[in-house]
Write an enzyme that holds these catalytic residues in place. Sequence first.
Site, PDB file in Angstrom:
ATOM      1  N   LYS A  19       0.989  -1.267   0.058  1.00 26.11           N
ATOM      2  CA  LYS A  19      -0.079  -0.033   0.012  1.00 26.11           C
ATOM      3  C   LYS A  19       0.568   1.356   0.022  1.00 26.11           C
ATOM      4  O   LYS A  19       0.659   2.198  -0.798  1.00 26.11           O
ATOM      5  CB  LYS A  19      -0.925  -0.030   1.336  1.00 26.11           C
ATOM      6  CG  LYS A  19      -1.929  -1.195   1.263  1.00 26.11           C
ATOM      7  CD  LYS A  19      -2.863  -0.886   2.455  1.00 26.11           C
ATOM      8  CE  LYS A  19      -2.059  -1.096   3.823  1.00 26.11           C
ATOM      9  NZ  LYS A  19      -1.681  -2.283   4.278  1.00 26.11           N
ATOM     10  N   ARG A  94      -9.600   1.327   9.394  1.00 21.84           N
ATOM     11  CA  ARG A  94      -9.193  -0.078   9.390  1.00 21.84           C
ATOM     12  C   ARG A  94     -10.338  -0.636  10.176  1.00 21.84           C
ATOM     13  O   ARG A  94     -10.212  -2.090  10.502  1.00 21.84           O
ATOM     14  CB  ARG A  94      -8.224  -0.106  10.303  1.00 21.84           C
ATOM     15  CG  ARG A  94      -6.677  -0.673   9.492  1.00 21.84           C
ATOM     16  CD  ARG A  94      -5.614  -0.310  10.616  1.00 21.84           C
ATOM     17  NE  ARG A  94      -4.765  -1.323  10.167  1.00 21.84           N
ATOM     18  CZ  ARG A  94      -3.459  -0.804   9.356  1.00 21.84           C
ATOM     19  NH1 ARG A  94      -3.608   0.384   9.081  1.00 21.84           N
ATOM     20  NH2 ARG A  94      -2.606  -1.762   9.518  1.00 21.84           N
ATOM     21  N   ARG A 131      11.116  -7.752   4.027  1.00 20.72           N
ATOM     22  CA  ARG A 131      11.335  -6.163   4.622  1.00 20.72           C
ATOM     23  C   ARG A 131      12.037  -6.078   5.963  1.00 20.72           C
ATOM     24  O   ARG A 131      12.873  -5.051   6.296  1.00 20.72           O
ATOM     25  CB  ARG A 131       9.936  -5.524   4.690  1.00 20.72           C
ATOM     26  CG  ARG A 131      10.099  -4.079   5.118  1.00 20.72           C
ATOM     27  CD  ARG A 131       8.865  -3.195   4.677  1.00 20.72           C
ATOM     28  NE  ARG A 131       7.803  -3.769   5.882  1.00 20.72           N
ATOM     29  CZ  ARG A 131       6.503  -3.031   6.020  1.00 20.72           C
ATOM     30  NH1 ARG A 131       6.144  -2.593   4.890  1.00 20.72           N
ATOM     31  NH2 ARG A 131       5.812  -3.199   6.937  1.00 20.72           N
ATOM     32  N   ARG A 137      11.484  -2.963  10.701  1.00 17.59           N
ATOM     33  CA  ARG A 137      10.532  -2.560  11.620  1.00 17.59           C
ATOM     34  C   ARG A 137      10.257  -3.031  12.794  1.00 17.59           C
ATOM     35  O   ARG A 137      10.301  -4.391  12.652  1.00 17.59           O
ATOM     36  CB  ARG A 137       9.460  -2.229  10.521  1.00 17.59           C
ATOM     37  CG  ARG A 137       8.862  -0.745  10.546  1.00 17.59           C
ATOM     38  CD  ARG A 137       7.799  -0.735   9.295  1.00 17.59           C
ATOM     39  NE  ARG A 137       6.405  -1.407  10.007  1.00 17.59           N
ATOM     40  CZ  ARG A 137       5.311  -1.341   9.092  1.00 17.59           C
ATOM     41  NH1 ARG A 137       5.407  -0.504   8.149  1.00 17.59           N
ATOM     42  NH2 ARG A 137       4.416  -1.662   9.459  1.00 17.59           N
ATOM     43  N   ARG A 148      -1.019  -9.453  12.836  1.00 21.28           N
ATOM     44  CA  ARG A 148      -1.514  -8.089  11.860  1.00 21.28           C
ATOM     45  C   ARG A 148      -2.451  -8.793  10.644  1.00 21.28           C
ATOM     46  O   ARG A 148      -3.226  -8.055  10.702  1.00 21.28           O
ATOM     47  CB  ARG A 148      -0.332  -7.237  11.281  1.00 21.28           C
ATOM     48  CG  ARG A 148       0.218  -6.264  12.372  1.00 21.28           C
ATOM     49  CD  ARG A 148       1.686  -6.160  12.196  1.00 21.28           C
ATOM     50  NE  ARG A 148       2.090  -5.216  11.001  1.00 21.28           N
ATOM     51  CZ  ARG A 148       2.957  -5.393  10.182  1.00 21.28           C
ATOM     52  NH1 ARG A 148       4.162  -6.094  10.516  1.00 21.28           N
ATOM     53  NH2 ARG A 148       3.190  -4.615   8.939  1.00 21.28           N
TER      54      ARG A 148
HETATM   55  P1  ADP Z   1       0.567  -2.432   7.652  1.00 23.80           P
HETATM   56  O1  ADP Z   1      -0.232  -2.042   6.773  1.00 23.80           O
HETATM   57  O2  ADP Z   1       2.021  -3.103   7.246  1.00 23.80           O
HETATM   58  O3  ADP Z   1      -0.103  -3.051   8.995  1.00 23.80           O
HETATM   59  P2  ADP Z   1       0.668   0.420   8.668  1.00 23.80           P
HETATM   60  O4  ADP Z   1       1.948   1.207   8.655  1.00 23.80           O
HETATM   61  O5  ADP Z   1      -0.478   0.578   7.972  1.00 23.80           O
HETATM   62  O6  ADP Z   1       1.234  -1.025   8.102  1.00 23.80           O
HETATM   63  O7  ADP Z   1       0.233   0.158  10.123  1.00 23.80           O
HETATM   64  C1  ADP Z   1       1.154  -0.308  11.207  1.00 23.80           C
HETATM   65  C2  ADP Z   1       0.705  -0.121  12.569  1.00 23.80           C
HETATM   66  O8  ADP Z   1      -0.075   1.001  12.992  1.00 23.80           O
HETATM   67  C3  ADP Z   1      -0.680  -1.363  12.723  1.00 23.80           C
HETATM   68  O9  ADP Z   1      -0.589  -2.527  12.816  1.00 23.80           O
HETATM   69  C4  ADP Z   1      -1.588  -0.468  13.874  1.00 23.80           C
HETATM   70  O10 ADP Z   1      -0.966  -0.705  15.049  1.00 23.80           O
HETATM   71  C5  ADP Z   1      -1.083   0.958  13.881  1.00 23.80           C
HETATM   72  N1  ADP Z   1      -2.148   1.535  12.822  1.00 23.80           N
HETATM   73  C6  ADP Z   1      -1.986   2.052  11.670  1.00 23.80           C
HETATM   74  N2  ADP Z   1      -3.283   2.519  11.145  1.00 23.80           N
HETATM   75  C7  ADP Z   1      -4.232   2.395  12.131  1.00 23.80           C
HETATM   76  C8  ADP Z   1      -5.741   2.543  12.299  1.00 23.80           C
HETATM   77  N3  ADP Z   1      -6.422   3.105  11.244  1.00 23.80           N
HETATM   78  N4  ADP Z   1      -6.328   2.226  13.312  1.00 23.80           N
HETATM   79  C9  ADP Z   1      -5.718   1.682  14.215  1.00 23.80           C
HETATM   80  N5  ADP Z   1      -4.064   1.367  14.292  1.00 23.80           N
HETATM   81  C10 ADP Z   1      -3.558   1.734  13.117  1.00 23.80           C
END
Ligand code: ADP
Length: 207
Positions: A19, A94, A131, A137, A148
């Site tokens: 994404k 989400r 990654r 990370r 996740r």
């Molecule tokens: P990925 O899609 O690889 O999980 P992101 O960078 O989108 O990576 O998100 C990393 C983390 O940040 C998530 O696992 C969550 O803990 C937090 N996070 C990101 N966006 C949200 C959201 N909209 N609501 C709740 N937690 C979020």
Amino acid sequence: MTETDSARLLIIGPPGAGKGTQASRIAERYDVPAISTGDIFRANIKGGTELGKQVQQIIESGELVPDSLTNEIVADRLAQEDAARGFLLDGYPRTVDQVHALDGMLDGRSLDAVILLEADTDAVVARLMKRAELEGRADDTEEVIRHRQEVYAEQTAPLVELFSKRGILVSVDGLGTVEEVADRISDGLDAKLGLGTEVGANAKAGR
Ligand code: ADP
């Protein structure tokens, strides 16, 4: 598109589907800011802010940050001037609750399109493990990656049907080269936004 036109877009898909990579390209093409909740949280953790301290443990365990906190951060970000003409949200909403909160923030102006980047679990877990070696990370350990994926399946995947019912879903196969996937997204978005015309042609020609 003219100055007054705008694109209000989301990209959604399982962790590791790519994404972030695609979001920056789409944002550039449609001339809107890419807003990633994950990036906002990570920047705050890195900067040692109060918000960063609040979310660090949650993120490192692969759980979701509470809706109330996440909604507030997005509302603040969308209120900034550069988002007035449109935006591309990455990683938000989400949960169903976040969808409703976003509807409220948009105040009757609907989203134009939601890009679903599809990829099967084995492929995305493999990508994220790779990654992990490169970027390190904190939430890219195998256990957290798997968690996740479960959180996505339980809490986020149901949103796809909701957006599909609204008639704004653009599903794209996320497997392939970055270029291949980017082309699929552009074609799907142009068709959905009714831009088969000038913007699409200009953007493809790099104008
Ligand atoms: P990925 O899609 O690889 O999980 P992101 O960078 O989108 O990576 O998100 C990393 C983390 O940040 C998530 O696992 C969550 O803990 C937090 N996070 C990101 N966006 C949200 C959201 N909209 N609501 C709740 N937690 C979020």
